[in-house]
Design an enzyme around this catalytic site. Structure first.
Site, mmCIF file in Angstrom:
data_model
loop_
_atom_site.group_PDB
_atom_site.id
_atom_site.type_symbol
_atom_site.label_atom_id
_atom_site.label_comp_id
_atom_site.label_asym_id
_atom_site.label_seq_id
_atom_site.Cartn_x
_atom_site.Cartn_y
_atom_site.Cartn_z
ATOM 1 N N GLY A 64 4.004 -1.204 7.196
ATOM 2 C CA GLY A 64 4.241 0.079 6.556
ATOM 3 C C GLY A 64 5.599 0.265 5.909
ATOM 4 N N TRP A 66 6.848 -0.853 3.052
ATOM 5 C CA TRP A 66 6.794 -0.500 1.626
ATOM 6 C C TRP A 66 6.338 0.943 1.449
ATOM 7 C CZ3 TRP A 66 5.054 -4.763 -2.318
ATOM 8 C CH2 TRP A 66 5.980 -5.819 -2.278
ATOM 9 N N ASP A 92 -4.786 -1.974 4.212
ATOM 10 C CA ASP A 92 -4.530 -3.280 4.824
ATOM 11 C C ASP A 92 -5.697 -3.640 5.724
ATOM 12 O OD1 ASP A 92 -1.601 -4.974 5.286
ATOM 13 O OD2 ASP A 92 -3.294 -5.480 6.553
ATOM 14 N N ASP A 133 1.803 -6.493 -1.281
ATOM 15 C CA ASP A 133 2.468 -7.476 -0.424
ATOM 16 C C ASP A 133 1.408 -8.316 0.288
ATOM 17 O OD1 ASP A 133 4.789 -8.652 0.546
ATOM 18 O OD2 ASP A 133 4.875 -7.380 2.320
ATOM 19 N N LYS A 173 3.322 -10.007 -4.629
ATOM 20 C CA LYS A 173 4.010 -11.139 -4.003
ATOM 21 C C LYS A 173 3.197 -12.398 -4.249
ATOM 22 C CE LYS A 173 3.839 -11.667 0.534
ATOM 23 N NZ LYS A 173 4.154 -11.402 1.953
#
Length: 220
Positions: A64, A66, A92, A133, A173
């Site tokens: 969490g 970000w 996620d 990410d 990423k």
């Protein structure tokens, strides 16, 4: 026995580096769940991506950090509990502790049902920024891992194409290695401006890097 000894030495060295890491200490001091917050912070400060009033989607959000950073950017009171000027939707496959003002969906982004749930949460609102990410479980086999990484990034790009505002941005990423140049080309085919970035908070030893795409090209 030798392999176990080597593994213990590696783990001990990693723990030493982690405990003494500047960004780990800073994250603890400033209340972030992970040092990764400073990767997005540096990218955002350089490019000015996230602004009050924005709709932001955070893919691969757990634990969490970000989402915490985005929340502070969208809140007049920063990290303090209170008013939020904007929308944050996080997703996620792993669970994530609640963050005030953040809508969290748990599921696998690669599954159509989960993607449909994310689209429903967006509610046809044009998205200003998508940050990702996401990373697959790495097998150590470069060719296999490259395909898994590319698949996640391609899904993120596809989501961005369908939901971003024309002037919106996507941050992902990825890792240097097999397939890297093809992913850069995918970004160049999709966005008017493409910037590869290696934030200071990204460890020197890591092949991790980030791609930022800004301003969608006309599709078709």
């Amino acid at each position: 026995m030798k392999a176990q000894t080597k593994s213990k030495k590696v783990n001990k060295a990693w723990l030493h580096d982690h405990v003494n890491d500047t960004y780990v200490k800073l994250a603890q001091k400033e209340g972030y769940r992970a040092r990764a917050a400073y990767k997005l912070k540096e990218i955002d400060e350089q490019l000015g991506l996230i602004k009050p009033g924005h709709v932001v989607v955070d893919l691969g959000s757990s634990p969490g950090a970000w989402s915490q950073y985005v929340r502070r950017r969208l809140s007049p009171d920063g990290a303090a509990v209170g008013q939020l000027n904007g929308v944050i939707i996080a997703l996620d496959i792993l669970p994530m502790e609640p963050i005030e003002g953040v809508t969290f969906l748990q599921g696998d982004f690669r599954e159509e049902e989960v993607l449909a749930g994310l689209q429903e949460a967006v509610q046809a609102r044009p998205v200003d920024v998508v940050v990702s990410d996401m990373a697959p479980n790495l097998s150590g086999v470069e060719s296999v891992d490259a395909v898994r990484i590319a698949h996640l990034i391609e899904l993120a790009v596809d989501f961005a194409v369908h939901h971003l505002k024309p002037e919106g941005a996507l941050v992902v990423k990825l890792f240097h290695g097999s397939g890297y140049s093809q992913l850069v080309q995918l970004f160049k085919d999709t966005f008017r401006v493409v910037k590869p970035m290696k934030p200071k908070a990204s460890r020197d030893k890591s092949s991790e890097t980030f791609l930022v795409g800004m301003g969608l090209k006309r599709q078709g």
